[in-house]
Design an enzyme around this catalytic site. Sequence first.
Site, PDB file in Angstrom:
ATOM      1  N   ASP A   1      -5.638  -5.466   8.169  1.00  0.00           N
ATOM      2  CA  ASP A   1      -5.089  -4.150   8.492  1.00  0.00           C
ATOM      3  C   ASP A   1      -3.813  -4.305   9.339  1.00  0.00           C
ATOM      4  OD1 ASP A   1      -5.708  -1.205   8.438  1.00  0.00           O
ATOM      5  OD2 ASP A   1      -5.683  -1.455  10.611  1.00  0.00           O
TER       6      ASP A   1
ATOM      7  N   GLU B   1     -10.647 -24.126   5.665  1.00  0.00           N
ATOM      8  CA  GLU B   1     -11.779 -24.981   6.062  1.00  0.00           C
ATOM      9  C   GLU B   1     -13.004 -24.709   5.192  1.00  0.00           C
ATOM     10  OE1 GLU B   1     -12.887 -24.502  10.211  1.00  0.00           O
ATOM     11  OE2 GLU B   1     -10.770 -24.586  10.782  1.00  0.00           O
TER      12      GLU B   1
HETATM   13  C1  NOJ Z   1      -4.229   1.169   7.786  1.00  0.00           C
HETATM   14  C2  NOJ Z   1      -5.508   1.688   7.205  1.00  0.00           C
HETATM   15  O1  NOJ Z   1      -5.466   1.566   5.815  1.00  0.00           O
HETATM   16  C3  NOJ Z   1      -5.623   3.122   7.668  1.00  0.00           C
HETATM   17  O2  NOJ Z   1      -6.680   3.797   7.029  1.00  0.00           O
HETATM   18  C4  NOJ Z   1      -5.784   3.145   9.154  1.00  0.00           C
HETATM   19  O3  NOJ Z   1      -5.746   4.476   9.610  1.00  0.00           O
HETATM   20  C5  NOJ Z   1      -4.663   2.363   9.847  1.00  0.00           C
HETATM   21  N1  NOJ Z   1      -4.349   1.135   9.196  1.00  0.00           N
HETATM   22  C6  NOJ Z   1      -5.046   2.052  11.277  1.00  0.00           C
HETATM   23  O4  NOJ Z   1      -6.038   1.072  11.309  1.00  0.00           O
END
Ligand code: NOJ
Length: 486
Positions: free
Chosen positions: A189, A226
């Site tokens: 993310d 790994e």
């Molecule tokens: C990207 C994620 O896809 C989204 O759903 C989220 O709100 C933001 N990152 C923050 O984590």
Amino acid sequence: MEWWRTAVIYQIYPRSFADSDGDGIGDLPGITSRLPHLADLGVDALWLSPFYRSPMVDGGYDVSDYRDVDPVFGTLADFDALLAEAHRLNLRVIVDIVPNHTSSAHPWFAQGLRDRYVFAEGRGTDPPNAWQSAFGGPAWSRLPDGAWYLHSFDPGQPDLNWDNPQVRAEFADILHFWLSRGVDGFRVDVAHGLIKPDISEIPLISIFDQDRVHEIYRGWRKILDEYPGERMAVAEVFDTEPERVARYVAADELHQAFNFDFLEAPWDPAELRRIIDASLAAAAGVGAPPTWVISNHDRRRPVTRFGDGVVGLRRARAAALLMLGLPGAAYVYQGEELGLPEVLDLPDEVRTDPQWVRSGGAEPGRDGCRVPLPWEGDEPPFGFGPGERAWLPMPPDWAGRTVAAQRADPGSTLNLYRDAIRLRRPATTLTWRPAPDGVLCFETEGFLVAANLGGSAFTLPREPVLASSPVGGTLPPDTTVWMEPG
Ligand code: NOJ
């Protein structure tokens, strides 16, 4: 060739996939019970959006315990059962990792371990700088004692300080935790956000693709390597050029990055061709596979984005065959294979997305693409779970869009995706072929693909193997076909 180079990966938003216990919220046993749908579709892997312990301020992208399952989704034993069943069905499993921020309920933040987060001096009662949160409003909030902390997203998602070695060590350990449990990879993310610009710099946002972020991913690659079995990671990197995105998928970093340029492309042949060429060139420059995606849990569904009703669905189907005909890997978001539209008329009181909440209702937010999946039956909740309703109301007119209804209909969007994924042949190269204005035509090792994005009808050189809408000897507008190559 490694599996992920040409894989089709199906994204599951656990809250909205399938509910086993009747509380109206999807869960891990629900997913396990519906894995045959994915096996039948023929995808190679699934990516699970977060299912970790979380106050759910941002649908689980606010994690309070990275090593446990939130009770609303089940238990670690349920996760192990899901993983075992997926592997039995030859489906790999990728889990989401959220390293840019934790939840404010994470023990580190709750216990006041401030060196692990980004705190800064304010200017009197003004925030330290003008950075804006991705969900609207200032990216800084104050604790009761007046200290300012950074949250690139919701105030309930404080940004971590990746200059602190304890943060790095903790995430290395979290990766080991899930890899040794058997996961096949991670979706990272906000991968470009971990290292912050100097707070006195002027950018308006804190998520800023800093060069120093790459040393983190070189470390993560060593961890992934790994483990046996071609484990992989896919990076979420947005708001930057394809060449800069490619740096995240250099041979000693992560394996793939989402193609947000393709996801955001308008229904425009010249623009799509430009994006395809730029994506191919950037990926080739570092030896990574290109990736393609037309929807996810953050974006308006393509059926609605590409037009209203009939035209939108027709284009979404053509976009699907275009995407699945391109060389490299593709991501399919749950419900895309059913041709679900965005639900635009959710009542205000059921909306939960912080984008909607923080904009005071000015932004519709992302709930409309997160409405639970319709599986079977004639009325909501369409087999989503044994309860009377789902956490977001499902449109009554989805009866014709359920998995069961579409299975029985040879012309359904579900059968189009199923046929395409099953017929798809791994491809790594693309050669453009001459075509009239408005038609994209290319050949890969798999197929000769022609997509008519609104040009005049195009005479097909041969009988299609697969078509997104009925064709005769010509390719009508808003239609893609696959033909034998050569
Ligand atoms: C990207 C994620 O896809 C989204 O759903 C989220 O709100 C933001 N990152 C923050 O984590």
